[in-house]
Motif scaffolding. Structure first.
Motif, PDB file in Angstrom:
ATOM      1  N   VAL A 166      13.727  -2.129  -2.509  1.00 55.17           N
ATOM      2  CA  VAL A 166      12.315  -1.748  -2.184  1.00 55.17           C
ATOM      3  C   VAL A 166      11.116  -2.472  -3.203  1.00 55.17           C
ATOM      4  CG1 VAL A 166      10.546   0.227  -1.076  1.00 55.17           C
ATOM      5  CG2 VAL A 166      12.309   0.038  -1.085  1.00 55.17           C
ATOM      6  N   ILE A 167      10.028  -3.305  -2.273  1.00 52.22           N
ATOM      7  CA  ILE A 167       9.054  -3.645  -3.165  1.00 52.22           C
ATOM      8  C   ILE A 167       7.523  -3.123  -3.365  1.00 52.22           C
ATOM      9  CG2 ILE A 167       8.206  -4.935  -4.238  1.00 52.22           C
ATOM     10  CD1 ILE A 167      10.005  -7.278  -3.403  1.00 52.22           C
ATOM     11  N   ALA A 168       7.336  -1.975  -4.031  1.00 56.21           N
ATOM     12  CA  ALA A 168       6.641  -0.434  -4.118  1.00 56.21           C
ATOM     13  C   ALA A 168       5.152  -1.304  -5.005  1.00 56.21           C
ATOM     14  CB  ALA A 168       7.031   0.469  -4.062  1.00 56.21           C
ATOM     15  N   VAL A 169       4.550  -1.753  -3.373  1.00 54.23           N
ATOM     16  CA  VAL A 169       2.902  -2.334  -3.993  1.00 54.23           C
ATOM     17  C   VAL A 169       1.978  -1.539  -3.986  1.00 54.23           C
ATOM     18  CG1 VAL A 169       1.314  -3.859  -3.723  1.00 54.23           C
ATOM     19  CG2 VAL A 169       4.023  -4.403  -4.451  1.00 54.23           C
ATOM     20  N   ASP A 170       0.414  -0.879  -5.215  1.00 51.51           N
ATOM     21  CA  ASP A 170      -0.466  -0.680  -4.296  1.00 51.51           C
ATOM     22  C   ASP A 170      -0.731  -0.788  -5.598  1.00 51.51           C
ATOM     23  OD1 ASP A 170      -1.393   2.005  -2.250  1.00 51.51           O
ATOM     24  OD2 ASP A 170      -2.185   1.672  -3.953  1.00 51.51           O
ATOM     25  N   PRO A 171      -2.520  -0.807  -5.206  1.00 52.41           N
ATOM     26  CA  PRO A 171      -4.076  -1.657  -6.280  1.00 52.41           C
ATOM     27  C   PRO A 171      -3.951   0.231  -6.711  1.00 52.41           C
ATOM     28  CG  PRO A 171      -4.888  -0.369  -3.700  1.00 52.41           C
ATOM     29  CD  PRO A 171      -3.183  -1.029  -4.758  1.00 52.41           C
ATOM     30  N   ASP A 172      -3.521   1.547  -6.998  1.00 53.04           N
ATOM     31  CA  ASP A 172      -3.967   2.259  -8.145  1.00 53.04           C
ATOM     32  C   ASP A 172      -2.968   2.788  -8.547  1.00 53.04           C
ATOM     33  OD1 ASP A 172      -5.689   4.775  -7.486  1.00 53.04           O
ATOM     34  OD2 ASP A 172      -3.422   5.583  -8.161  1.00 53.04           O
ATOM     35  N   ALA A 173      -3.083   2.551 -10.342  1.00 52.21           N
ATOM     36  CA  ALA A 173      -2.128   2.932 -10.916  1.00 52.21           C
ATOM     37  C   ALA A 173      -1.973   3.988 -11.127  1.00 52.21           C
ATOM     38  CB  ALA A 173      -2.601   2.821 -12.184  1.00 52.21           C
ATOM     39  N   GLY A 174      -2.771   5.386 -10.869  1.00 52.16           N
ATOM     40  CA  GLY A 174      -2.326   6.742 -10.653  1.00 52.16           C
ATOM     41  C   GLY A 174      -0.951   6.777  -9.704  1.00 52.16           C
ATOM     42  N   ALA A 210       2.585   5.424 -10.578  1.00 56.69           N
ATOM     43  CA  ALA A 210       2.769   6.028 -11.701  1.00 56.69           C
ATOM     44  C   ALA A 210       3.172   7.047 -10.796  1.00 56.69           C
ATOM     45  CB  ALA A 210       1.452   6.944 -12.478  1.00 56.69           C
ATOM     46  N   GLU A 211       3.243   7.926 -10.150  1.00 61.38           N
ATOM     47  CA  GLU A 211       3.772   9.025  -9.574  1.00 61.38           C
ATOM     48  C   GLU A 211       4.111   8.956  -9.120  1.00 61.38           C
ATOM     49  OE1 GLU A 211       3.436  13.699  -8.602  1.00 61.38           O
ATOM     50  OE2 GLU A 211       2.540  12.322 -10.017  1.00 61.38           O
ATOM     51  N   GLY A 212       4.585   7.969  -7.959  1.00 62.00           N
ATOM     52  CA  GLY A 212       5.870   7.704  -7.315  1.00 62.00           C
ATOM     53  C   GLY A 212       6.998   7.068  -8.204  1.00 62.00           C
ATOM     54  N   GLY A 213       6.647   6.393  -9.524  1.00 61.67           N
ATOM     55  CA  GLY A 213       7.836   6.525 -10.527  1.00 61.67           C
ATOM     56  C   GLY A 213       8.800   7.639 -10.835  1.00 61.67           C
ATOM     57  N   ARG A 214       7.303   8.571 -10.935  1.00 58.79           N
ATOM     58  CA  ARG A 214       7.826  10.056 -12.068  1.00 58.79           C
ATOM     59  C   ARG A 214       8.579  10.756 -10.394  1.00 58.79           C
ATOM     60  NH1 ARG A 214       6.818  14.698 -11.250  1.00 58.79           N
ATOM     61  NH2 ARG A 214       5.069  14.362  -9.521  1.00 58.79           N
ATOM     62  N   VAL A 215       8.125  11.139 -10.218  1.00 56.02           N
ATOM     63  CA  VAL A 215       9.557  11.259  -8.192  1.00 56.02           C
ATOM     64  C   VAL A 215      10.609  10.471  -8.156  1.00 56.02           C
ATOM     65  CG1 VAL A 215       9.242  11.750  -6.178  1.00 56.02           C
ATOM     66  CG2 VAL A 215       7.150  12.199  -7.201  1.00 56.02           C
ATOM     67  N   VAL A 233       6.836  -3.116   5.187  1.00 55.49           N
ATOM     68  CA  VAL A 233       6.444  -1.857   5.826  1.00 55.49           C
ATOM     69  C   VAL A 233       5.116  -1.611   5.544  1.00 55.49           C
ATOM     70  CG1 VAL A 233       7.221  -0.791   4.382  1.00 55.49           C
ATOM     71  CG2 VAL A 233       6.660   0.454   6.817  1.00 55.49           C
ATOM     72  N   MET A 234       3.859  -0.784   6.173  1.00 58.67           N
ATOM     73  CA  MET A 234       3.375  -1.182   5.907  1.00 58.67           C
ATOM     74  C   MET A 234       2.659   0.684   6.519  1.00 58.67           C
ATOM     75  SD  MET A 234       0.760  -4.204   6.292  1.00 58.67           S
ATOM     76  CE  MET A 234       0.903  -4.595   7.432  1.00 58.67           C
ATOM     77  N   GLY A 235       2.101   1.989   5.958  1.00 61.09           N
ATOM     78  CA  GLY A 235       1.314   3.095   6.045  1.00 61.09           C
ATOM     79  C   GLY A 235      -0.120   3.211   6.297  1.00 61.09           C
ATOM     80  N   ARG A 236      -0.609   4.205   6.491  1.00 63.17           N
ATOM     81  CA  ARG A 236      -1.598   4.317   6.576  1.00 63.17           C
ATOM     82  C   ARG A 236      -2.745   2.852   5.943  1.00 63.17           C
ATOM     83  NH1 ARG A 236       0.286   9.455   6.877  1.00 63.17           N
ATOM     84  NH2 ARG A 236      -0.478  10.723   7.840  1.00 63.17           N
ATOM     85  N   SER A 237      -2.440   2.393   5.106  1.00 64.53           N
ATOM     86  CA  SER A 237      -2.745   1.239   4.058  1.00 64.53           C
ATOM     87  C   SER A 237      -3.567  -0.058   4.771  1.00 64.53           C
ATOM     88  CB  SER A 237      -1.691   0.952   3.161  1.00 64.53           C
ATOM     89  OG  SER A 237      -0.902  -0.293   3.531  1.00 64.53           O
ATOM     90  N   PHE A 238      -2.269   0.168   6.226  1.00 62.65           N
ATOM     91  CA  PHE A 238      -2.745  -1.230   7.266  1.00 62.65           C
ATOM     92  C   PHE A 238      -4.629  -1.236   7.471  1.00 62.65           C
ATOM     93  CE2 PHE A 238      -2.322  -3.090  11.048  1.00 62.65           C
ATOM     94  CZ  PHE A 238      -1.947  -4.994  10.428  1.00 62.65           C
ATOM     95  N   HIS A 239      -4.697   0.213   7.461  1.00 64.48           N
ATOM     96  CA  HIS A 239      -6.103   0.362   8.395  1.00 64.48           C
ATOM     97  C   HIS A 239      -7.291   0.174   7.492  1.00 64.48           C
ATOM     98  CE1 HIS A 239      -6.495   4.917   7.805  1.00 64.48           C
ATOM     99  NE2 HIS A 239      -5.919   4.503   6.650  1.00 64.48           N
ATOM    100  N   GLY A 248       0.784  -0.712   0.000  1.00 67.62           N
ATOM    101  CA  GLY A 248       0.039  -0.324  -0.211  1.00 67.62           C
ATOM    102  C   GLY A 248       1.019   1.049   0.277  1.00 67.62           C
ATOM    103  N   CYS A 249       1.610   0.904  -0.745  1.00 67.57           N
ATOM    104  CA  CYS A 249       2.878   2.041  -1.127  1.00 67.57           C
ATOM    105  C   CYS A 249       2.589   3.882  -1.440  1.00 67.57           C
ATOM    106  CB  CYS A 249       3.645   1.483  -1.787  1.00 67.57           C
ATOM    107  SG  CYS A 249       3.511   1.579  -3.594  1.00 67.57           S
ATOM    108  N   GLY A 250       1.099   4.014  -2.234  1.00 63.62           N
ATOM    109  CA  GLY A 250       0.886   5.118  -2.273  1.00 63.62           C
ATOM    110  C   GLY A 250       1.541   5.894  -3.285  1.00 63.62           C
ATOM    111  N   PRO A 251       2.411   6.629  -2.892  1.00 61.90           N
ATOM    112  CA  PRO A 251       3.081   7.463  -4.304  1.00 61.90           C
ATOM    113  C   PRO A 251       4.957   7.776  -4.194  1.00 61.90           C
ATOM    114  CG  PRO A 251       2.028   9.574  -3.103  1.00 61.90           C
ATOM    115  CD  PRO A 251       2.386   7.934  -2.242  1.00 61.90           C
ATOM    116  N   GLY A 252       5.080   6.309  -2.911  1.00 62.93           N
ATOM    117  CA  GLY A 252       5.771   6.451  -2.425  1.00 62.93           C
ATOM    118  C   GLY A 252       6.971   7.075  -0.994  1.00 62.93           C
ATOM    119  N   THR A 253       5.721   7.627  -0.401  1.00 64.15           N
ATOM    120  CA  THR A 253       5.629   8.313   1.149  1.00 64.15           C
ATOM    121  C   THR A 253       7.554   6.984   1.784  1.00 64.15           C
ATOM    122  OG1 THR A 253       3.910   8.836   1.147  1.00 64.15           O
ATOM    123  CG2 THR A 253       5.272   9.821   2.401  1.00 64.15           C
ATOM    124  N   VAL A 254       7.168   6.034   2.007  1.00 68.92           N
ATOM    125  CA  VAL A 254       8.232   5.073   2.511  1.00 68.92           C
ATOM    126  C   VAL A 254       8.665   4.662   1.490  1.00 68.92           C
ATOM    127  CG1 VAL A 254       8.669   3.760   4.062  1.00 68.92           C
ATOM    128  CG2 VAL A 254       6.548   5.222   4.955  1.00 68.92           C
TER     129      VAL A 254
END
Length: 252
Positions: free
Chosen positions: A58-66, A69-74, A101-107, A41-47
């Motif tokens: 780091v294997i950054a996994v998220d269900p949201d393509a946006g 993409a944002e994480g890969g751009r940053v 590691v999980m951030g706010r995604s865990f909830h 649940g990496c989001g745009p790569g905050t962690v």
């Protein structure tokens, strides 16, 4: 889950505050430089982005393509982050990992089921780490005036209920009742300064008021939020102290 944060990725990346260098360093020490870390649940790569400099991969996994993409751009040019689509139900299909590691995604997950699956997949010394607000966080200073505006624009169908809201069980209580019942908690405080644009952008990063959910009412919503913010605090500047908790959980 794939539509939970539709259109929010650029606002999430720009306006959600990071956890601070001390908190990331705490994670890095717990994992070690040879670790292949799953950020679930990496989001745009905050962690993922700051952590990548201190671990093997780091294997950054998220269900949201946006978000991916944002994480890969940053993080363009960062060779040891893999951005992969997936979520807590597709763990077995991911490449092997040493720690998670999980951030706010865990909830947003079925927490007990995820921990049981991680018990099956992690090596014996693998750690489950949570990073985010402390157990009893205070609210942002603008919340009393902004909350009613969000509620007026978010319909019942748009307000998703996460597992913490549904059960009332804090993450550490769930962990203690899981195979990862040996907990170590560290807290880190940082000062944050917010201007009007940052507070407005933050609202568009929330699951219930994303651009995808607001649709053609984005401008109407931000105008309404701007009005109550300026009326409440004409300076347009807010100061707060934010506390990040890093919770490292291992098997006994």
């Amino acid at each position: 889950m794939t539509n939970l944060f539709g259109g929010a990725a650029p606002y999430y990346a720009k306006y959600r505050p990071g956890h601070g260098a001390e908190a990331i360093d705490c994670l890095a020490r717990a994992f070690g430089p040879a670790s292949r870390v799953l950020d679930l649940g990496c989001g745009p790569g905050t962690v993922a982005i700051p952590l990548a400099a201190a671990v093997r991969e780091v294997i950054a996994v998220d269900p949201d393509a946006g978000m991916l993409a944002e994480g890969g751009r940053v993080a363009a040019g960062t060779p040891n982050i893999r951005w992969l689509p997936g979520d807590s139900t597709t763990l077995a299909a991911l490449p092997p990992f040493d720690d998670v590691v999980m951030g706010r995604s865990f909830h947003w997950m079925d927490r007990r089921a995820v921990l049981a699956e991680l018990d099956r997949l992690l090596p014996p010394d693998g750690a489950v780490a949570l990073i985010g607000p402390s157990r009893d966080p205070g609210e942002h200073p603008w919340e009393p005036v902004v909350r009613p505006v969000r509620a007026a624009f978010a319909s019942d169908e748009q307000v998703a209920v996460n597992s913490f809201q549904a059960t009332g069980e804090h993450h550490d209580d769930v962990l203690v009742d899981s195979p990862f019942d040996r907990l170590e908690s560290s807290r880190f405080e940082q000062g944050l300064t917010w201007n009007l644009d940052a507070v407005l952008g933050l609202q568009l990063s929330y699951s219930y008021t994303t651009p995808g959910k607001l649709g053609d009412r984005v401008a109407e919503f931000t105008d309404a939020v701007r009005r109550v913010l300026v009326a409440d605090n004409p300076s347009g500047v807010w100061e707060e102290r934010a506390v990040t908790e890093v919770l490292i959980a291992r098997r006994s």
